[in-house]
Motif scaffolding. Structure first.
Motif, mmCIF file in Angstrom:
data_model
loop_
_atom_site.group_PDB
_atom_site.id
_atom_site.type_symbol
_atom_site.label_atom_id
_atom_site.label_comp_id
_atom_site.label_asym_id
_atom_site.label_seq_id
_atom_site.Cartn_x
_atom_site.Cartn_y
_atom_site.Cartn_z
ATOM 1 N N VAL A 95 20.072 -7.259 -9.864
ATOM 2 C CA VAL A 95 19.136 -7.581 -10.943
ATOM 3 C C VAL A 95 19.102 -9.085 -11.190
ATOM 4 C CG1 VAL A 95 19.251 -5.361 -12.118
ATOM 5 C CG2 VAL A 95 20.959 -7.102 -12.637
ATOM 6 N N LEU A 96 17.917 -9.581 -11.583
ATOM 7 C CA LEU A 96 17.757 -10.986 -11.950
ATOM 8 C C LEU A 96 16.572 -11.125 -12.884
ATOM 9 C CD1 LEU A 96 15.937 -13.065 -9.253
ATOM 10 C CD2 LEU A 96 16.281 -10.610 -8.955
ATOM 11 N N ARG A 97 16.587 -12.182 -13.680
ATOM 12 C CA ARG A 97 15.467 -12.467 -14.562
ATOM 13 C C ARG A 97 14.455 -13.339 -13.840
ATOM 14 N NH1 ARG A 97 19.734 -12.326 -18.346
ATOM 15 N NH2 ARG A 97 19.277 -10.920 -20.100
ATOM 16 N N PHE A 98 13.161 -12.986 -14.014
ATOM 17 C CA PHE A 98 12.089 -13.790 -13.437
ATOM 18 C C PHE A 98 10.807 -13.514 -14.210
ATOM 19 C CE2 PHE A 98 8.522 -14.402 -10.475
ATOM 20 C CZ PHE A 98 8.716 -15.748 -10.183
ATOM 21 N N ASP A 99 10.117 -14.587 -14.589
ATOM 22 C CA ASP A 99 8.805 -14.488 -15.229
ATOM 23 C C ASP A 99 8.854 -13.587 -16.470
ATOM 24 O OD1 ASP A 99 6.108 -15.051 -15.528
ATOM 25 O OD2 ASP A 99 5.465 -13.379 -14.247
ATOM 26 N N LYS A 101 10.581 -11.125 -17.119
ATOM 27 C CA LYS A 101 10.876 -9.738 -16.815
ATOM 28 C C LYS A 101 12.218 -9.676 -16.083
ATOM 29 C CE LYS A 101 6.817 -9.359 -14.724
ATOM 30 N NZ LYS A 101 5.983 -10.416 -15.287
ATOM 31 N N ILE A 102 12.703 -8.470 -15.875
ATOM 32 C CA ILE A 102 13.925 -8.277 -15.110
ATOM 33 C C ILE A 102 13.568 -7.546 -13.826
ATOM 34 C CG2 ILE A 102 16.220 -7.233 -15.057
ATOM 35 C CD1 ILE A 102 16.294 -7.550 -18.114
ATOM 36 N N LEU A 123 11.780 -2.679 -4.714
ATOM 37 C CA LEU A 123 11.668 -3.554 -5.882
ATOM 38 C C LEU A 123 11.159 -2.749 -7.071
ATOM 39 C CD1 LEU A 123 11.611 -6.269 -7.388
ATOM 40 C CD2 LEU A 123 9.363 -6.700 -6.370
ATOM 41 N N ALA A 124 11.841 -2.916 -8.196
ATOM 42 C CA ALA A 124 11.415 -2.314 -9.452
ATOM 43 C C ALA A 124 11.499 -3.376 -10.541
ATOM 44 C CB ALA A 124 12.283 -1.110 -9.799
ATOM 45 N N ILE A 125 10.731 -3.203 -11.604
ATOM 46 C CA ILE A 125 10.653 -4.192 -12.675
ATOM 47 C C ILE A 125 10.885 -3.508 -14.009
ATOM 48 C CG2 ILE A 125 9.164 -5.869 -13.842
ATOM 49 C CD1 ILE A 125 7.726 -6.307 -11.180
ATOM 50 N N SER A 126 11.653 -4.179 -14.864
ATOM 51 C CA SER A 126 11.907 -3.674 -16.213
ATOM 52 C C SER A 126 11.083 -4.461 -17.226
ATOM 53 C CB SER A 126 13.394 -3.795 -16.558
ATOM 54 O OG SER A 126 13.617 -3.405 -17.908
ATOM 55 N N TYR A 127 10.480 -3.717 -18.153
ATOM 56 C CA TYR A 127 9.714 -4.317 -19.247
ATOM 57 C C TYR A 127 10.388 -4.052 -20.594
ATOM 58 C CZ TYR A 127 6.260 -4.465 -15.510
ATOM 59 O OH TYR A 127 5.625 -4.681 -14.316
ATOM 60 N N ASP A 128 11.630 -3.514 -20.558
ATOM 61 C CA ASP A 128 12.339 -3.190 -21.795
ATOM 62 C C ASP A 128 13.766 -3.736 -21.767
ATOM 63 O OD1 ASP A 128 13.487 -1.510 -19.941
ATOM 64 O OD2 ASP A 128 12.940 0.357 -20.943
ATOM 65 N N GLU A 129 13.902 -4.962 -21.270
ATOM 66 C CA GLU A 129 15.191 -5.656 -21.261
ATOM 67 C C GLU A 129 16.245 -4.924 -20.438
ATOM 68 O OE1 GLU A 129 16.287 -8.902 -22.855
ATOM 69 O OE2 GLU A 129 14.223 -8.868 -22.141
ATOM 70 N N GLY A 130 15.804 -4.289 -19.358
ATOM 71 C CA GLY A 130 16.758 -3.724 -18.422
ATOM 72 C C GLY A 130 17.243 -2.335 -18.727
ATOM 73 N N ALA A 131 16.647 -1.671 -19.722
ATOM 74 C CA ALA A 131 17.048 -0.296 -20.015
ATOM 75 C C ALA A 131 16.508 0.680 -18.975
ATOM 76 C CB ALA A 131 16.581 0.109 -21.409
ATOM 77 N N SER A 132 15.317 0.395 -18.458
ATOM 78 C CA SER A 132 14.713 1.240 -17.419
ATOM 79 C C SER A 132 13.874 0.367 -16.501
ATOM 80 C CB SER A 132 13.853 2.342 -18.043
ATOM 81 O OG SER A 132 12.755 1.774 -18.751
ATOM 82 N N PHE A 133 13.596 0.881 -15.315
ATOM 83 C CA PHE A 133 12.867 0.118 -14.300
ATOM 84 C C PHE A 133 11.765 0.969 -13.690
ATOM 85 C CE2 PHE A 133 16.867 -2.034 -14.720
ATOM 86 C CZ PHE A 133 16.582 -3.371 -14.509
ATOM 87 N N GLU A 134 10.626 0.323 -13.444
ATOM 88 C CA GLU A 134 9.493 0.971 -12.796
ATOM 89 C C GLU A 134 9.301 0.379 -11.405
ATOM 90 O OE1 GLU A 134 6.008 0.570 -15.176
ATOM 91 O OE2 GLU A 134 7.055 1.086 -17.054
ATOM 92 N N LYS A 135 9.263 1.238 -10.398
ATOM 93 C CA LYS A 135 9.056 0.766 -9.028
ATOM 94 C C LYS A 135 7.639 0.231 -8.861
ATOM 95 C CE LYS A 135 12.124 4.377 -7.340
ATOM 96 N NZ LYS A 135 12.230 5.583 -6.478
ATOM 97 N N ILE A 136 7.503 -0.805 -8.041
ATOM 98 C CA ILE A 136 6.164 -1.342 -7.793
ATOM 99 C C ILE A 136 5.408 -0.481 -6.785
ATOM 100 C CG2 ILE A 136 6.952 -3.678 -8.314
ATOM 101 C CD1 ILE A 136 6.644 -4.270 -5.268
#
Length: 316
Positions: A95-99, A101-102, A123-136
């Motif tokens: 995990v890393l922070r970018f733009d 988002k996580i 690759l997945a992106i979190s929009y809730d501070e890393g509680a859950s991730f959505e795959k692209i």
């Protein structure tokens, strides 16, 4: 270097985990927040056919790493759909922070017939501070290619300037030693770059030299301090490593001035197994990170992290 071990800080058997998982907390990966540190890891459950399936979990710890203050209560990231590269597990997740988002780069696993499994990187992106991730998407952003034919996994990603850098592993051989029924894998560390974090260009070569003729290299993690880049990884021999501690995982080390040329020098790693301890037989799956000006290493010990992970602090 010199590392001061802080002991095992998490044992999954002492907690109720989601997804019916009960053991293993493999490949811990840190994400630092203002008041706590979130540590993602992979745990396992057995499917109906007796095979393990890996799921991502996390815990939150205070910054003294003495107390677990939260544990994931909902699925962090869904496994892949039928036939997808991550249908049978995700292990590990970087995990890393970018733009604002996580980002999470995942190692997805699927079972094979002639060999136990294959893998790719998603690759997945979190929009809730890393509680859950959505795959692209349902497919991988990095997978096998002409000269890296299988087992592409273990991503570690840094954004340096305008460039995404990924260090990862790729398989070079499946083979069976004489008088053994099962096949074993050999894999090496590679490097790729990207302008957007999705489309990657592989460097196309092994970047870390071998210590053994049948060496496996895994889980690279990179940190910059004292005007150099420092890579920590784990390595073992390809065969007879599960029950022979002299052939099992240890932490390796390499350094670079330019991210292209790496000089391996395990004598400077500054950390090794401790006799009679939870990490007496092996040390594997390191993750090095900076927290409030201090550098730490998360890692797994005996039995590939079956009973948790520990922490060490770099001594200046």
């Amino acid at each position: 270097m010199e590392w001061s071990k802080m002991g095992k800080i998490f044992d999954p058997t002492q907690y109720k985990l989601i997804n019916d998982c009960s053991e293993f907390a493999q490949s811990p990966q840190a994400l630092v927040f203002e008041d706590y540190v979130r540590i993602y890891f992979s745990s396992r459950k057995k499917s109906d056919n007796g095979k393990f399936i890996s799921y991502i979990h996390f815990i939150d710890m205070d910054k003294e790493f003495k107390e677990v203050i939260n544990i994931s209560k909902e699925t962090v990231i869904e496994l892949g759909e039928l036939g997808c590269f991550d249908e049978h597990g995700i292990f590990p997740m970087n995990v890393l922070r970018f733009d604002n988002k996580i980002y999470a780069y995942t190692s997805g696993w699927t079972r094979r017939v002639s060999v136990p499994a294959d893998s790719g990187i998603g690759l997945a992106i979190s929009y809730d501070e890393g509680a859950s991730f959505e795959k692209i998407g349902n497919g991988p952003v990095m997978t096998s290619s002409l000269y890296e034919p299988f087992l592409v996994a273990d991503p570690f990603v840094l954004v340096i300037g305008d460039i995404f850098h990924m260090w990862y592993i790729y398989g070079t051989e499946w083979s069976a030693p004489v008088n053994e029924m099962s096949v074993e894998r050999t894999y090496k560390i590679g490097h790729a770059t990207s302008l957007d974090g999705v489309n990657w260009k592989k460097e196309g070569k092994q970047i870390i030299t071998d210590k053994y003729s049948d060496e496996c290299q895994a889980l690279p993690t990179i940190i910059h301090f004292k005007e150099q880049y420092h890579m920590f990884f784990c390595y073992r021999q390809s065969f007879d490593f599960r029950n022979n501690k002299d052939r099992g995982y240890r932490i390796g080390y390499a350094y670079s001035d330019d991210l292209s040329n790496w000089i391996r020098d395990d004598s400077k790693v500054g950390i090794d197994v401790t006799e009679g301890s939870w990490d007496s037989d092996m040390m594997c799956y390191p993750n090095v990170f900076n927290c409030d000006g201090k550098i730490y290493m998360l890692y797994n010990g005996n039995q590939f992290g079956r009973y948790g992970f520990g922490l060490a602090q770099l001594v200046e």
